[in-house]
Design a protein around this motif. Structure first.
Motif, PDB file in Angstrom:
ATOM      1  N   ARG A  37      34.623  34.232  38.993  1.00  0.00           N
ATOM      2  CA  ARG A  37      33.412  34.842  38.419  1.00  0.00           C
ATOM      3  C   ARG A  37      32.879  35.943  39.339  1.00  0.00           C
ATOM      4  N   LEU A  38      32.892  35.689  40.642  1.00  0.00           N
ATOM      5  CA  LEU A  38      32.428  36.701  41.592  1.00  0.00           C
ATOM      6  C   LEU A  38      33.330  37.935  41.540  1.00  0.00           C
ATOM      7  N   ALA A  39      34.640  37.715  41.472  1.00  0.00           N
ATOM      8  CA  ALA A  39      35.582  38.837  41.402  1.00  0.00           C
ATOM      9  C   ALA A  39      35.352  39.658  40.140  1.00  0.00           C
ATOM     10  N   GLU A  40      35.053  39.006  39.045  1.00  0.00           N
ATOM     11  CA  GLU A  40      34.809  39.709  37.782  1.00  0.00           C
ATOM     12  C   GLU A  40      33.527  40.546  37.873  1.00  0.00           C
ATOM     13  N   ALA A  71      47.296  41.915  37.862  1.00  0.00           N
ATOM     14  CA  ALA A  71      46.280  42.914  37.530  1.00  0.00           C
ATOM     15  C   ALA A  71      46.867  44.312  37.380  1.00  0.00           C
ATOM     16  N   LYS A  72      47.508  44.817  38.417  1.00  0.00           N
ATOM     17  CA  LYS A  72      48.015  46.201  38.349  1.00  0.00           C
ATOM     18  C   LYS A  72      49.124  46.356  37.310  1.00  0.00           C
ATOM     19  N   LYS A 124      41.588  44.889  36.297  1.00  0.00           N
ATOM     20  CA  LYS A 124      41.605  43.490  35.877  1.00  0.00           C
ATOM     21  C   LYS A 124      41.433  42.578  37.091  1.00  0.00           C
ATOM     22  N   VAL A 125      41.062  41.315  36.790  1.00  0.00           N
ATOM     23  CA  VAL A 125      41.019  40.256  37.810  1.00  0.00           C
ATOM     24  C   VAL A 125      42.070  39.232  37.441  1.00  0.00           C
ATOM     25  N   ALA A 126      42.898  38.870  38.408  1.00  0.00           N
ATOM     26  CA  ALA A 126      43.960  37.889  38.143  1.00  0.00           C
ATOM     27  C   ALA A 126      43.925  36.804  39.216  1.00  0.00           C
ATOM     28  N   THR A 173      38.113  52.362  39.139  1.00  0.00           N
ATOM     29  CA  THR A 173      38.390  50.967  38.778  1.00  0.00           C
ATOM     30  C   THR A 173      39.193  50.326  39.904  1.00  0.00           C
ATOM     31  N   ALA A 174      39.260  49.013  39.843  1.00  0.00           N
ATOM     32  CA  ALA A 174      39.993  48.284  40.886  1.00  0.00           C
ATOM     33  C   ALA A 174      40.741  47.116  40.277  1.00  0.00           C
TER      34      ALA A 174
END
Length: 573
Positions: free
Chosen positions: A498-501, A560-561, A567-569, A530-531
């Protein structure tokens, strides 16, 4: 420990009830013969009072040398005259040491104590067959009552002082101390002189006070000076020890705490303030101690022209005030109430005043000139220790931080990861450790389009956004290039995801404003960044630090990449 108001009241009431009754009873039981000896008694009283003005103060207790004169008075005139003269000498002594209003209870307390000592000594003397007047001292047996009197008065005096400290002041001090040994040694000098004074008085009368008065005063003065020199030597030894301990501390807070603790315990300090002189010529309170409780200055500032600190700063040399009347007119409004003695010392470094030290005591004349010298030496040690600690912290900060983003660097991150993993594997409580790795998408195109300086601006701004999102959570570091790492102790898989998102959205939802360094004319432009983010959590995803990094990295690239970026994976086994 300060004596309560109730205890002070009890002492005064006890004195008012006991002293008149006991004095009358002693006069009735041991009537003095003073007719024709009034001048003799007056001269002996003057000698006793003069000797009383040369006390040695040990642990706030005056040790004075009137007991030699009082012994001669007792042997000639008896208990009542000796008691009256000692009481007057005690009053002179207490007036000499300038007791404060809160310590006025010491007058009745000392009066009762010395009255009891006089009575105990007299009872032992009479029980051993002693008499007053002219005594034939030609055999050892004739000395026995005098010896009993000396031992009884010495022991009773010290036992009573010990009980007062233990009961009234809640002291844990032992009975047998160096102070007791010191008083015993002074008694070995004073009592024999008192016996000689008695013998001479019996033989030649009042002129004996002249012959022995000067030796009495000389011995008292020599002992006082010797004790003062011993005190100075003891303080200097403590100062040396404190100096060595200060130089061993490498953190500014450690130096401040140690210095205040040692300073307040070494000297009679109720309030101590360490003030920093800032570059903008403002005073800032770094740390202070009030009645033994250490506190942080909380960035409290005031003008360098105000208060005692401003006075010391302008004079640029140590100052000593023994009563509040000497300095209260220039005191800062926030100065504690009820303080009397004050020491102010400039803290200098390379001949420049970089701080001010203020020490306050509730007692009048609590400090002497040698105390000022001791504090000045300590201030020099403190200045060096603070400077060294600040240099160390700055060097350490430089070695642990990325020069561009001001975040922790890879070296610091790696050491912290090792420490957290050790905690994770050694504690019995079930803990989790999550790692977020973040890589900016298409970062090379930003450098190619706007210039490398623009890329640096993106990295710096991204670091500030990440700090704002994380707050006090975890450890944020620049992992290398355009990659960032976030170490999250006690974060499970769901919380870290959740924090990463929220981080991903915080980056992509607001454009970055940067300078277009490759344009013909410099201008500000907005770019959307973006990251791709990967998350791994130990111990489920890894059993060692490098595996945790590898799995978070794998989640970032494969999850993600390679699946579209931004994206967060999470790592999947």
């Amino acid at each position: 420990m300060e004596v309560t108001r109730q205890a002070r009241l009890v002492i005064w009431m006890t004195w008012l009830l006991l002293f008149p009754v006991v004095s009358w009873y002693i006069y009735y039981q041991y009537p003095p013969v003073i007719a024709g000896y009034e001048i003799d008694i007056f001269v002996l009283l003057v000698l006793m009072c003069i000797v009383a003005t040369l006390p040695i103060i040990v642990n706030d207790t005056p040790i004075f040398f009137t007991h030699g004169v009082s012994l001669a008075v007792f042997l000639v005139f008896g208990l009542f005259v000796e008691l009256v003269l000692v009481q007057i000498a005690i009053l002179v002594l207490l007036l000499k040491v300038h007791i404060t209003r809160n310590n006025l209870y010491r007058i009745p307390l000392n009066s009762l104590m010395f009255m009891l000592v006089s009575i105990i000594g007299a009872l032992v003397y009479y029980s051993l067959g002693g008499e007053n007047g002219i005594i034939e001292l030609q055999s050892f047996e004739s000395f026995v009552p005098i010896l009993g009197y000396i031992i009884a008065t010495f022991l009773s005096n010290n036992v009573i002082i010990y009980l007062i400290r233990k009961i009234l002041h809640r002291s844990n001090e032992r009975f047998f101390t160096k102070d007791l040994l010191w008083e015993a040694m002074t008694s070995l000098l004073i009592y024999p002189v008192g016996i000689v004074l008695y013998l001479l008085y019996v033989e030649i009368g009042l002129v004996s006070t002249f012959y022995l008065g000067i030796p009495f005063l000389s011995i008292a003065l020599i002992l006082k000076l010797y004790h003062s020199s011993q005190q100075v030597n003891s303080y200097l030894q403590k100062v040396s020890e404190i100096g060595h301990q200060l130089t061993e501390r490498l953190q500014v807070n450690e130096v401040l705490s140690l210095f205040l603790d040692k300073l307040t315990k070494t000297l009679n300090v109720d309030y101590a303030y360490i003030v920093d002189v800032r570059k903008d010529q403002k005073f800032e309170v770094l740390r202070y101690s009030e009645l033994g409780e250490e506190k942080d200055g909380n960035k409290y500032t005031f003008d360098t022209e105000k208060g005692i600190s401003g006075y010391v700063y302008l004079k640029n040399k140590p100052v000593l005030f023994k009563t509040s009347q000497e300095w209260i007119h220039m005191a800062h409004p926030d100065v504690p109430k009820g303080v009397e003695s004050l020491i102010g010392v400039p803290i200098k470094r390379n001949q420049r005043t970089v701080g001010i030290m203020i020490l306050l005591s509730k007692k009048k004349r609590a400090y002497e000139s040698f105390h000022l010298m001791i504090v000045d030496i300590l201030a020099n040690y403190f200045a060096v220790a603070i400077e060294n600690a600040r240099h160390y912290e700055e060097t350490r900060k430089t070695s642990e931080r990325c020069a561009l983003t001001k975040l922790y660097n890879y070296r610091y991150f790696e050491n912290t990861l090792e420490e957290e993993f050790t905690k994770l594997m050694t504690t019995r409580v079930k803990l989790e450790l999550s790692l977020i790795l973040l890589d900016i998408d298409h970062f090379k195109s930003i450098n190619d389009t706007y210039g490398h300086q623009a890329g640096n601006e993106v990295l710096y701004e991204l670091a500030r956004r990440l700090e704002k999102i994380l707050g006090s959570e975890g450890v944020l570091a620049r992992y290398g290039g355009e990659e960032f790492a976030i170490l999250l102790p006690n974060f499970d898989r769901e919380s870290s995801y959740r924090l990463a998102e929220s981080i991903r959205q915080g980056i992509s939802n607001a454009p970055f404003v940067i300078n277009h360094h490759l344009a013909d004319m410099p201008k500000r432009v907005e770019v959307t960044i973006t990251a791709s983010i990967g998350v791994a959590t130990a111990p489920d995803d890894a059993e060692d630090p490098m595996t945790l990094i590898r799995h978070a990295d794998r989640a970032m690239y494969t999850g993600a990449k390679q699946k579209g970026r931004n994206k967060v994976a999470q790592y999947v086994k």
